[in-house]
Write an enzyme that holds these catalytic residues in place. Structure first.
Site, PDB file in Angstrom:
ATOM      1  N   ASN A   1      15.715   0.147  38.392  1.00 30.01           N
ATOM      2  CA  ASN A   1      14.530   0.921  37.974  1.00 30.01           C
ATOM      3  C   ASN A   1      13.367   0.744  38.953  1.00 30.01           C
ATOM      4  O   ASN A   1      12.720   1.717  39.334  1.00 30.01           O
ATOM      5  CB  ASN A   1      14.089   0.514  36.564  1.00 30.01           C
ATOM      6  CG  ASN A   1      15.153   0.815  35.521  1.00 30.01           C
ATOM      7  OD1 ASN A   1      16.175   1.410  35.847  1.00 30.01           O
ATOM      8  ND2 ASN A   1      14.924   0.389  34.291  1.00 30.01           N
TER       9      ASN A   1
ATOM     10  N   ASN B   1      10.929  44.917  58.620  1.00 27.08           N
ATOM     11  CA  ASN B   1      10.401  44.352  57.382  1.00 27.08           C
ATOM     12  C   ASN B   1       9.768  42.970  57.566  1.00 27.08           C
ATOM     13  O   ASN B   1      10.279  42.155  58.341  1.00 27.08           O
ATOM     14  CB  ASN B   1      11.519  44.270  56.334  1.00 27.08           C
ATOM     15  CG  ASN B   1      11.989  45.652  55.909  1.00 27.08           C
ATOM     16  OD1 ASN B   1      11.185  46.582  55.835  1.00 27.08           O
ATOM     17  ND2 ASN B   1      13.277  45.793  55.667  1.00 27.08           N
TER      18      ASN B   1
ATOM     19  N   THR C   1     -13.036  43.302  47.033  1.00 30.88           N
ATOM     20  CA  THR C   1     -12.966  42.691  45.705  1.00 30.88           C
ATOM     21  C   THR C   1     -12.194  43.697  44.856  1.00 30.88           C
ATOM     22  O   THR C   1     -12.305  44.912  45.089  1.00 30.88           O
ATOM     23  CB  THR C   1     -14.362  42.433  45.084  1.00 30.88           C
ATOM     24  OG1 THR C   1     -14.968  43.684  44.772  1.00 30.88           O
ATOM     25  CG2 THR C   1     -15.276  41.630  45.996  1.00 30.88           C
ATOM     26  N   HIS C   2     -11.411  43.208  43.924  1.00 28.82           N
ATOM     27  CA  HIS C   2     -10.538  44.070  43.107  1.00 28.82           C
ATOM     28  C   HIS C   2      -9.621  44.924  43.979  1.00 28.82           C
ATOM     29  O   HIS C   2      -9.232  46.021  43.572  1.00 28.82           O
ATOM     30  CB  HIS C   2     -11.354  45.006  42.195  1.00 28.82           C
ATOM     31  CG  HIS C   2     -12.442  44.321  41.441  1.00 28.82           C
ATOM     32  ND1 HIS C   2     -12.286  43.814  40.174  1.00 28.82           N
ATOM     33  CD2 HIS C   2     -13.718  44.014  41.801  1.00 28.82           C
ATOM     34  CE1 HIS C   2     -13.413  43.256  39.770  1.00 28.82           C
ATOM     35  NE2 HIS C   2     -14.303  43.349  40.745  1.00 28.82           N
TER      36      HIS C   2
ATOM     37  N   GLN D   1      15.896  10.088  36.234  1.00 25.82           N
ATOM     38  CA  GLN D   1      16.694  10.376  37.427  1.00 25.82           C
ATOM     39  C   GLN D   1      16.467  11.818  37.882  1.00 25.82           C
ATOM     40  O   GLN D   1      16.467  12.112  39.074  1.00 25.82           O
ATOM     41  CB  GLN D   1      18.170  10.145  37.098  1.00 25.82           C
ATOM     42  CG  GLN D   1      19.116  10.443  38.234  1.00 25.82           C
ATOM     43  CD  GLN D   1      20.534  10.055  37.864  1.00 25.82           C
ATOM     44  OE1 GLN D   1      20.801   8.891  37.599  1.00 25.82           O
ATOM     45  NE2 GLN D   1      21.429  11.006  37.832  1.00 25.82           N
TER      46      GLN D   1
ATOM     47  N   SER E   1      16.727  46.828  58.000  1.00 23.68           N
ATOM     48  CA  SER E   1      17.412  47.297  56.807  1.00 23.68           C
ATOM     49  C   SER E   1      18.835  47.673  57.201  1.00 23.68           C
ATOM     50  O   SER E   1      19.066  48.138  58.318  1.00 23.68           O
ATOM     51  CB  SER E   1      16.676  48.523  56.260  1.00 23.68           C
ATOM     52  OG  SER E   1      17.561  49.330  55.515  1.00 23.68           O
TER      53      SER E   1
ATOM     54  N   TYR F   1      12.062   2.691  30.699  1.00 26.27           N
ATOM     55  CA  TYR F   1      12.927   3.526  31.539  1.00 26.27           C
ATOM     56  C   TYR F   1      13.845   4.371  30.677  1.00 26.27           C
ATOM     57  O   TYR F   1      14.340   3.907  29.636  1.00 26.27           O
ATOM     58  CB  TYR F   1      13.793   2.651  32.472  1.00 26.27           C
ATOM     59  CG  TYR F   1      14.778   3.481  33.267  1.00 26.27           C
ATOM     60  CD1 TYR F   1      14.383   4.122  34.433  1.00 26.27           C
ATOM     61  CD2 TYR F   1      16.086   3.680  32.811  1.00 26.27           C
ATOM     62  CE1 TYR F   1      15.273   4.927  35.143  1.00 26.27           C
ATOM     63  CE2 TYR F   1      16.977   4.477  33.511  1.00 26.27           C
ATOM     64  CZ  TYR F   1      16.564   5.097  34.686  1.00 26.27           C
ATOM     65  OH  TYR F   1      17.435   5.893  35.381  1.00 26.27           O
TER      66      TYR F   1
ATOM     67  N   LYS G   1      14.032  13.323  40.762  1.00 29.04           N
ATOM     68  CA  LYS G   1      14.262  13.318  42.210  1.00 29.04           C
ATOM     69  C   LYS G   1      14.497  14.720  42.768  1.00 29.04           C
ATOM     70  O   LYS G   1      13.920  15.090  43.797  1.00 29.04           O
ATOM     71  CB  LYS G   1      15.478  12.441  42.540  1.00 29.04           C
ATOM     72  CG  LYS G   1      15.135  10.982  42.637  1.00 29.04           C
ATOM     73  CD  LYS G   1      16.276  10.164  43.214  1.00 29.04           C
ATOM     74  CE  LYS G   1      17.319   9.898  42.169  1.00 29.04           C
ATOM     75  NZ  LYS G   1      18.209   8.775  42.550  1.00 29.04           N
TER      76      LYS G   1
HETATM   77  N1  ARG Z   1      19.837   6.838  39.688  1.00 31.40           N
HETATM   78  C1  ARG Z   1      19.005   6.163  38.754  1.00 31.40           C
HETATM   79  C2  ARG Z   1      17.623   6.864  38.677  1.00 31.40           C
HETATM   80  O1  ARG Z   1      17.311   7.592  39.538  1.00 31.40           O
HETATM   81  C3  ARG Z   1      18.806   4.751  39.192  1.00 31.40           C
HETATM   82  C4  ARG Z   1      18.253   3.882  38.118  1.00 31.40           C
HETATM   83  C5  ARG Z   1      19.300   3.586  37.133  1.00 31.40           C
HETATM   84  N2  ARG Z   1      18.789   2.713  36.136  1.00 31.40           N
HETATM   85  C6  ARG Z   1      19.396   2.546  34.930  1.00 31.40           C
HETATM   86  N3  ARG Z   1      18.816   1.750  34.109  1.00 31.40           N
HETATM   87  N4  ARG Z   1      20.490   3.191  34.661  1.00 31.40           N
HETATM   88  O2  ARG Z   1      16.910   6.678  37.728  1.00 31.40           O
END
Ligand code: ARG
Length: 442
Positions: free
Chosen positions: A111, A287, A156-157, A323, A279, A318, A326
């Site tokens: 974590n 274009n 404007t507008h 996850q 085109s 957590y 990401k």
């Molecule tokens: N891939 C997980 C994430 O991005 C890693 C952390 C996993 N932690 C857990 N307690 N399962 O969160």
């Protein structure tokens, strides 16, 4: 050896593993070098408190340096066998160092491991984007300098309103991108707190040298409370992407203007041939797809921002939901790079049709100037306004030389007759200095 750090015997369902690991093995490629750096700092920190022998930490750090070189050379990749990048690194270390590799995880959790890697990654990305925002500001500033007195209508507008200059239009974008750069650096600062030592979100029963580790990784501070460190995940990304949004929303406005200005109806600017597409059926078409996709890409960033806001709705602690922060974060950074690079290319390549812009500054757009002039000679402004309104009609005659005189007279700071481009250059210079300072503290 099992490919999962949490394996304690007992089979895990393959479909469940695929569903939960998802595309971490792809996304984590972006985090490997940061995870390696944080793992080395963590190992040194463990040695400082006697939780690892100095020689053990040295061996781990040396192995991680080799791993970093392998990553950079493209020789270390993740596969769907790995649950995530953290797993792959620990398995590699164990493969190389035997039992010593299994010691590196003392005092941390995945974590805080993923948190620190994300923050290091985000700091670098945000600084890079600030640099791109500065480059976009520079290309707009150059255009403003070259075309400081080229007249065009101000709208404007979407209706003609008062005369302006290309310099005025472009300097506005330059100032906006400088602001974007500052905001991006502000977001970088939000990521500049080290979460390492938070472990699973509750600290560990070791006197970890959190400050030493933070310092070694170039963080400005420690994210003090372990639970806050943990629960900031997602919220930090919302801050980062809000800053990104500022820059890309500005690029979208630029794209919108240009998609109008390149039409035959406006005919103010042309894109060079190499920046146009064709085109498949209409041989006559060139274009401005680059402009349209710059506009559209902003939606990808906005979608990512909404995903992150929604994912940030969780109770304390957590949760694996995190996850999924990401993907949108990385997607938005990649889009933003593309958008800003395209905007820079387009502004640099614009071909202006100056006569067309000048002819579009019609007599009626001088009405406000006229009302102001009358008021300056003593008539109360509201009366001057009514008098001009009664006279003005809707003359679409080009204003000719009077267009230039109109913008020259707009002399208060920042307006078309006094753009203050030297001030903008100085702000851009300061932004660049701040960016390089933030890069040296990485
Ligand atoms: N891939 C997980 C994430 O991005 C890693 C952390 C996993 N932690 C857990 N307690 N399962 O969160």
């Amino acid at each position: 050896m099992a490919n999962r750090l949490w394996d304690k015997g007992g089979a895990a369902d393959a479909a469940m593993l695929r569903f939960t690991a998802r595309d971490d093995y792809v996304l984590d490629e972006n985090l490997l070098v940061y995870d390696v750096a944080a793992s080395a700092a963590h190992a040194r920190g463990l040695a400082r408190i006697g939780a690892l022998e100095a020689g053990e930490a040295d061996a781990i750090v040396a192995a991680l340096a080799t791993l970093r070189a392998e990553i950079e050379a493209g020789h270390f990749g993740l596969s769907s066998d790995h649950e995530d990048g953290h797993t792959a690194i620990e398995l590699w270390l164990t493969d190389r160092l035997g039992d010593l590799g299994k010691k590196v995880h003392l005092g941390r959790s995945r974590n805080d491991q993923v948190l620190v890697a994300m923050r290091l990654y985000e700091r670098a990305e945000l600084a890079d984007l600030a640099e791109l925002a500065a480059a976009a500001a520079k290309s707009c500033l150059d255009l403003a300098t070259r075309e400081a007195s080229t007249v065009m209508p101000g709208y404007t507008h979407l209706q003609r309103a008062v005369p302006q200059t290309v310099g005025h239009w472009a300097a506005g974008f330059a100032e906006g991108f400088i602001e974007s750069g500052r905001i991006l650096l502000g977001a970088r600062d939000a990521c500049d707190a080290s979460p390492l030592g938070a472990a699973a979100g509750y600290g560990v029963n070791l006197p970890l040298d959190r400050e030493g580790v933070a310092h070694e990784l170039g963080f400005g501070r420690v994210a003090l409370n372990p639970l806050w460190s943990q629960t900031s995940r997602g919220m930090t990304e919302v801050v980062a992407l809000s800053a990104v949004w500022h820059a890309v929303a500005l690029a979208r406005r630029l794209a919108w203007d240009l998609s109008l200005f390149t039409t035959a109806e406006f005919g103010f600017v042309r894109l060079p041939v190499e920046l146009t597409t064709g085109s498949s059926i209409m041989p006559n078409k060139r274009n401005p797809d680059i402009v349209e996709l710059t506009r559209a890409s902003c939606s990808v960033v906005e979608g990512a921002l909404v995903e992150l806001m929604s994912l940030s709705s969780l109770p304390s602690g957590y949760h694996r939901d995190l996850q999924l922060t990401k993907g949108p974060t990385m997607r938005a950074f990649a889009e933003a790079r593309g958008i800003l690079s395209a905007a820079i290319q387009v502004v640099g390549g614009l071909e202006l049709v100056r006569d067309r812009m000048k002819d579009a500054v019609t007599e009626d757009t001088l009405a406000t100037d006229r009302a102001v002039e009358l008021a300056r000679s003593g008539l109360p402004f509201r009366e001057a306004y009514r008098k001009v309104a009664a006279e003005v009609g809707s003359s679409e005659q080009p204003a000719g030389e009077r267009a230039e005189a109109s913008v020259r007279a707009r002399t208060s700071l920042g307006a078309a007759g006094n753009l203050g481009l030297d001030r903008l250059s100085a702000s851009l210079e300061r932004l660049r200095e701040e960016i390089s300072r933030s890069a040296t503290s990485a």
